[in-house]
Every structure is written in structure tokens, then in C-alpha cells.
Design a protein around this motif. Structure first.
Motif, PDB file in Angstrom:
ATOM      1  N   LYS A  48       0.826  -1.219   0.000  1.00  0.00           N
ATOM      2  CA  LYS A  48       0.000   0.000   0.000  1.00  0.00           C
ATOM      3  C   LYS A  48       0.861   1.270   0.000  1.00  0.00           C
ATOM      4  O   LYS A  48       0.463   2.303  -0.563  1.00  0.00           O
ATOM      5  CB  LYS A  48      -0.929   0.001   1.209  1.00  0.00           C
ATOM      6  CG  LYS A  48      -1.932   1.155   1.251  1.00  0.00           C
ATOM      7  CD  LYS A  48      -2.866   1.020   2.446  1.00  0.00           C
ATOM      8  CE  LYS A  48      -3.945   2.104   2.432  1.00  0.00           C
ATOM      9  NZ  LYS A  48      -3.371   3.467   2.543  1.00  0.00           N
ATOM     10  N   MET A  49       2.032   1.203   0.600  1.00  0.00           N
ATOM     11  CA  MET A  49       2.919   2.363   0.623  1.00  0.00           C
ATOM     12  C   MET A  49       3.299   2.778  -0.797  1.00  0.00           C
ATOM     13  O   MET A  49       3.520   3.961  -1.076  1.00  0.00           O
ATOM     14  CB  MET A  49       4.177   2.050   1.439  1.00  0.00           C
ATOM     15  CG  MET A  49       3.899   1.779   2.908  1.00  0.00           C
ATOM     16  SD  MET A  49       5.355   1.126   3.792  1.00  0.00           S
ATOM     17  CE  MET A  49       6.414   2.582   3.799  1.00  0.00           C
ATOM     18  N   VAL A  50       3.368   1.808  -1.703  1.00  0.00           N
ATOM     19  CA  VAL A  50       3.663   2.093  -3.106  1.00  0.00           C
ATOM     20  C   VAL A  50       2.381   2.425  -3.859  1.00  0.00           C
ATOM     21  O   VAL A  50       2.331   3.376  -4.649  1.00  0.00           O
ATOM     22  CB  VAL A  50       4.375   0.903  -3.763  1.00  0.00           C
ATOM     23  CG1 VAL A  50       4.648   1.192  -5.240  1.00  0.00           C
ATOM     24  CG2 VAL A  50       5.669   0.585  -3.030  1.00  0.00           C
ATOM     25  N   LEU A  51       1.320   1.653  -3.592  1.00  0.00           N
ATOM     26  CA  LEU A  51       0.049   1.888  -4.283  1.00  0.00           C
ATOM     27  C   LEU A  51      -0.506   3.276  -3.985  1.00  0.00           C
ATOM     28  O   LEU A  51      -1.123   3.903  -4.863  1.00  0.00           O
ATOM     29  CB  LEU A  51      -0.968   0.817  -3.894  1.00  0.00           C
ATOM     30  CG  LEU A  51      -0.587  -0.633  -4.232  1.00  0.00           C
ATOM     31  CD1 LEU A  51      -1.705  -1.584  -3.834  1.00  0.00           C
ATOM     32  CD2 LEU A  51      -0.239  -0.785  -5.707  1.00  0.00           C
ATOM     33  N   LEU A 137      10.855  -2.579  -6.783  1.00  0.00           N
ATOM     34  CA  LEU A 137      10.973  -1.964  -5.464  1.00  0.00           C
ATOM     35  C   LEU A 137      11.151  -3.074  -4.426  1.00  0.00           C
ATOM     36  O   LEU A 137      10.176  -3.720  -4.019  1.00  0.00           O
ATOM     37  CB  LEU A 137       9.731  -1.135  -5.125  1.00  0.00           C
ATOM     38  CG  LEU A 137       9.487   0.095  -6.011  1.00  0.00           C
ATOM     39  CD1 LEU A 137       8.474  -0.227  -7.095  1.00  0.00           C
ATOM     40  CD2 LEU A 137       9.004   1.274  -5.180  1.00  0.00           C
ATOM     41  N   PRO A 138      12.379  -3.327  -3.994  1.00  0.00           N
ATOM     42  CA  PRO A 138      12.610  -4.414  -3.035  1.00  0.00           C
ATOM     43  C   PRO A 138      12.083  -4.090  -1.647  1.00  0.00           C
ATOM     44  O   PRO A 138      12.173  -2.939  -1.189  1.00  0.00           O
ATOM     45  CB  PRO A 138      14.135  -4.544  -3.029  1.00  0.00           C
ATOM     46  CG  PRO A 138      14.628  -3.187  -3.413  1.00  0.00           C
ATOM     47  CD  PRO A 138      13.615  -2.655  -4.395  1.00  0.00           C
ATOM     48  N   THR A 139      11.543  -5.111  -0.991  1.00  0.00           N
ATOM     49  CA  THR A 139      11.082  -4.965   0.394  1.00  0.00           C
ATOM     50  C   THR A 139      11.945  -5.780   1.348  1.00  0.00           C
ATOM     51  O   THR A 139      11.681  -5.827   2.540  1.00  0.00           O
ATOM     52  CB  THR A 139       9.613  -5.412   0.529  1.00  0.00           C
ATOM     53  OG1 THR A 139       9.506  -6.792   0.161  1.00  0.00           O
ATOM     54  CG2 THR A 139       8.700  -4.577  -0.358  1.00  0.00           C
ATOM     55  N   THR A 140      12.958  -6.438   0.806  1.00  0.00           N
ATOM     56  CA  THR A 140      13.942  -7.152   1.622  1.00  0.00           C
ATOM     57  C   THR A 140      15.334  -6.714   1.172  1.00  0.00           C
ATOM     58  O   THR A 140      15.512  -6.253   0.044  1.00  0.00           O
ATOM     59  CB  THR A 140      13.839  -8.683   1.473  1.00  0.00           C
ATOM     60  OG1 THR A 140      14.198  -9.047   0.120  1.00  0.00           O
ATOM     61  CG2 THR A 140      12.437  -9.179   1.779  1.00  0.00           C
ATOM     62  N   ALA A 141      16.299  -6.856   2.057  1.00  0.00           N
ATOM     63  CA  ALA A 141      17.681  -6.498   1.714  1.00  0.00           C
ATOM     64  C   ALA A 141      18.480  -7.783   1.597  1.00  0.00           C
ATOM     65  O   ALA A 141      19.160  -8.192   2.525  1.00  0.00           O
ATOM     66  CB  ALA A 141      18.279  -5.571   2.769  1.00  0.00           C
ATOM     67  N   GLY A 142      18.365  -8.434   0.442  1.00  0.00           N
ATOM     68  CA  GLY A 142      19.041  -9.714   0.303  1.00  0.00           C
ATOM     69  C   GLY A 142      19.286 -10.147  -1.125  1.00  0.00           C
ATOM     70  O   GLY A 142      20.422 -10.324  -1.551  1.00  0.00           O
TER      71      GLY A 142
END
Length: 384
Positions: A48-51, A137-142
């Protein structure tokens, strides 16, 4: 020897970077997006932060949120149909490696329909056209999937992970916004972070490594060692989250272009056959695989020892290399990674099937030390 380096057209970094989306989309004349994400990110408000940014700019989109943790051929096939039905001319991928890998599979087949069976994409597929444009848009750092030319899909029929390598699949735009990672659970932060460390170390020592890739991987190792404990223990700390977000991207820039090794070769079947999260699989193997590769990697390990701060004046190269292995093992323990395969439900009886797939995995030939199936079996046994 000719070395190739492929990167995104453009990338944006920093907390709040998602707000660049409207300008990015307008500058390219794109009209409608297929948003590829998963139900968890929808449920907990991360997507939702992107939407909300898209809604605020009146950008048309439809959501495909049926991404699985280890995406499958049927998963990608469903996404392709969703993309066609939406009449989307670009894709926005929100999530970890699973969302981005699914988006890559969708985007490649939409513009290269002769690969519609998906399984024909395994390995280095001879696609002719760039995939449908992807904004990642990544939501994890991996995984660093937002900047790599690789993606992984499970072929359900063979119960095997297909590693696909294709310059045509790289996202056009990467938006690395650490604010999308603040709600990532502690365990997933640790696993994805150690996946990034595995990328950096394997990319540093792989057969195809060279000066440019070494520069990136050493910086990534330094940053991950510094910032991962902060991100795990203080999840809303901007320094830790943004540090990891940038570090994993740096690692991805390099390994995407030089390849990996037997750690990833062994991790892939653990996910395909036992549904072990990819980051956990890579992390649990890493110290043991590092020691296996030590005899051909001592100079690189000395560099690791220096960037993580365990090198001491007067150390021999061998002592420094051992200190580097110990430092990575201690980091793994510090952030809570399991240390034995048995903790993941894997038994001795499972090892032959794991080794069979690991030996033929596309990542394994990049290992700096030649590896046999018997070596792989022995490595699995060491951490059983």
C-alpha cells in the motif's frame, strides 16, 4: 579476456525513494502497470505504501498478488495471463526475490511468447527481446533481484529450481527505498541479509571475478557485516535498514555479472525439495563452503578479514583467512541463523537427492575450487 557488466538503466536510493515513481513513469510514457506482489505485503500494508503513490498520481494499475515464496512455473503462467488481461505496458514488482523473479518471468514471456512453456527459459535462454519494462521496489535487503540478470523459478514437475540467466530480464528501474523494509520480521531480515553476504563472498571468489566486481563485493561485505546486526536488532533504525538496502544492491551489481558458486548450487535444491527459505539455505551453508574453498581463496579471504576488521598485524595469510571464516560464522550465529540441516527437517536420507541437483545446478561450475558430487555430499554431511 573480455568482461561484461550489465546494470539497470537508472536506480534511486534512500528512504522515501518510492515517491520518484510518478516522474519515472511519466518520463517513459507508460500507461498502465501490472503490480506484482504477494498477499502478505498486501495484508500488512507494505504494498500500500507504493500503491498510495500510484493512486496519488492517478496512475492506472491492476494487482497480481498471487506470488508464492518460491515461485513456480504455474505461478508465472498465471501472472502472464493477468498481465495480458490487464493490457499492462509495464510491471511494478514490489517484494523480495520471489516477486521480482515472478515479474521477470512474466515480463520475458510477454515479449518473447515462444518461451511460454517457462521451462525453456532455464539456463541461458536465447531470448531476442527485452522483457516488458519492470520497475522493481525491493522490500527485503538480500536478493538484489532488482539489479540482476538472474531469476529462479521452480519446475513443479521435476521438483527442481530453474536458474534463468538473461540480460533481457533486468529491471529497467530499481527504486531501493529502505522504508519498505522497516516491518520486515527479525528472522527474515537475518536470512535475507546473510543471502546478500553469500552473494558478496561467492561473487568475490568465483572464477569469473575481476577487479571491478571485487571492488563492489568487498564494499558489500564490509557494509553487511556492519549494518546487518543493526537491522536485525533495531528494525526501524534508518542507518541499519538503508545500509543493508544499499549493501545488498552493491553485491547484486557484481555477482549478477560474474556468477556465484557451490553454496548457491547446494541451496537451490534445499528450497525446491524441502521449501527451505533461500536466505536460510545459503546462510547455513556459507561458513562450511568458505572453508572448503579456502585452499584456492586465501588472498581474497585476507581481504575479507581486513574489511570486517578481524585482521591483526603479524597474522599470516592463512591465519587471516581463518579469521575471515570465523567472522562470517559468528555473524551468522549472532543474527540467529540455524547451524544444522537437521534443524530444518533435512535428514541423512535426503542428502543424495540434494547432491544430485546441486551438482548440476547452474551456479556450481562458477565455484573457485573444482567440486565433485562426493564433495557436495560431504559438505551436506558436515552441517547435518
Amino acid at each position: 579476456m573480455v568482461n561484461r557488466f550489465i546494470l539497470n538503466e537508472v536506480s534511486y536510493f534512500g528512504p522515501g525513494a518510492r515517491k520518484e515513481l510518478p516522474a519515472v513513469i511519466a518520463s517513459r510514457g507508460w500507461k498502465k502497470a501490472l503490480v506484482v506482489t504477494d498477499k502478505g505485503l498486501m495484508k500488512f500494508g507494505v504494498a500500500k505504501m507504493v500503491l498510495d503513490v500510484l493512486d496519488g498520481a492517478d496512475i492506472a494499475y491492476e494487482v497480481f498478488d498471487d506470488v508464492k515464496p518460491n515461485p513456480t512455473v504455474s505461478n508465472v503462467t498465471a501472472g502472464i495471463e493477468a498481465c495480458k488481461n490487464a493490457e499492462a505496458d509495464f510491471i511494478i514488482a514490489i517484494g523480495g526475490g520471489s516477486s521480482m523473479d515472478t515479474a521477470k518471468g512474466i515480463g520475458v514471456v510477454v515479449t518473447n511468447p515462444e518461451f511460454a512453456d517457462i521451462v525453456s527459459l532455464e539456463g541461458v535462454a536465447p531470448t531476442k527481446n527485452k522483457c516488458l519494462p519492470i520497475v522493481a521496489l525491493p522490500t527485503t535487503a538480500g536478493t538484489a533481484a532488482e539489479t540482476t540478470i538472474n531469476y529462479v523459478i521452480i519446475d513443479e514437475k521435476r521438483q527442481q529450481k530453474m536458474v534463468c540467466v538473461d540480460p533481457n530480464d533486468i529491471p529497467a528501474v530499481a527504486i531501493v527505498d529502505a522504508e519498505l523494509m522497516y516491518s520486515l520480521p527479525k528472522g527474515l531480515t537475518a536470512a535475507t541479509g546473510m543471502d546478500a553476504m553469500t552473494h558478496a563472498i561467492e561473487g568475490l571468489i568465483t572464477k569469473a571475478a575481476w577487479e571491478m566486481s571485487d571492488m563492489f563485493e568487498l564494499k558489500a561485505i564490509e557494509m553487511i557485516h556492519k549494518y546487518l546486526p543493526i537491522a536485525v536488532n533495531d528494525p526501524t533504525n534508518p542507518e541499519g535498514r538503508n545500509g543493508m538496502a544499499v549493501a545488498q544492491y552493491i553485491a547484486g551489481m557484481a555477482f549478477s555479472n560474474v556468477g556465484l558458486g557451490v553454496d548457491h548450487g547446494m541451496a537451490h535444491p534445499m528450497s525446491a525439495l524441502h521449501d527451505v527459505p533461500h536466505g536460510v539455505a545459503c546462510a547455513i551453508l556459507l561458513p562450511t563452503v568458505m572453508r572448503f574453498n579456502m585452499e584456492v581463496s586465501v588472498p581474497k579471504y585476507v581481504q575479507i578479514a581486513k574489511v570486517v576488521g578481524v585482521y591483526k598485524d603479524g597474522m599470516t595469510d592463512q591465519e587471516a583467512a581463518e579469521a575471515a571464516c570465523n567472522a562470517i560464522e559468528e555473524l551468522s550465529k549472532l543474527v540467529g541463523i540455524p547451524q544444522h540441516l537437521s534443524e530444518l527437517g533435512i535428514t541423512e536420507a535426503d542428502i543424495p537427492a540434494l547432491a544430485e541437483q546441486a551438482f548440476t545446478d547452474v551456479c556450481t561450475p562458477g565455484n573457485p575450487r573444482e567440486v565433485s558430487k562426493e564433495d557436495i555430499i560431504a559438505l551436506y554431511h558436515k552441517i547435518l
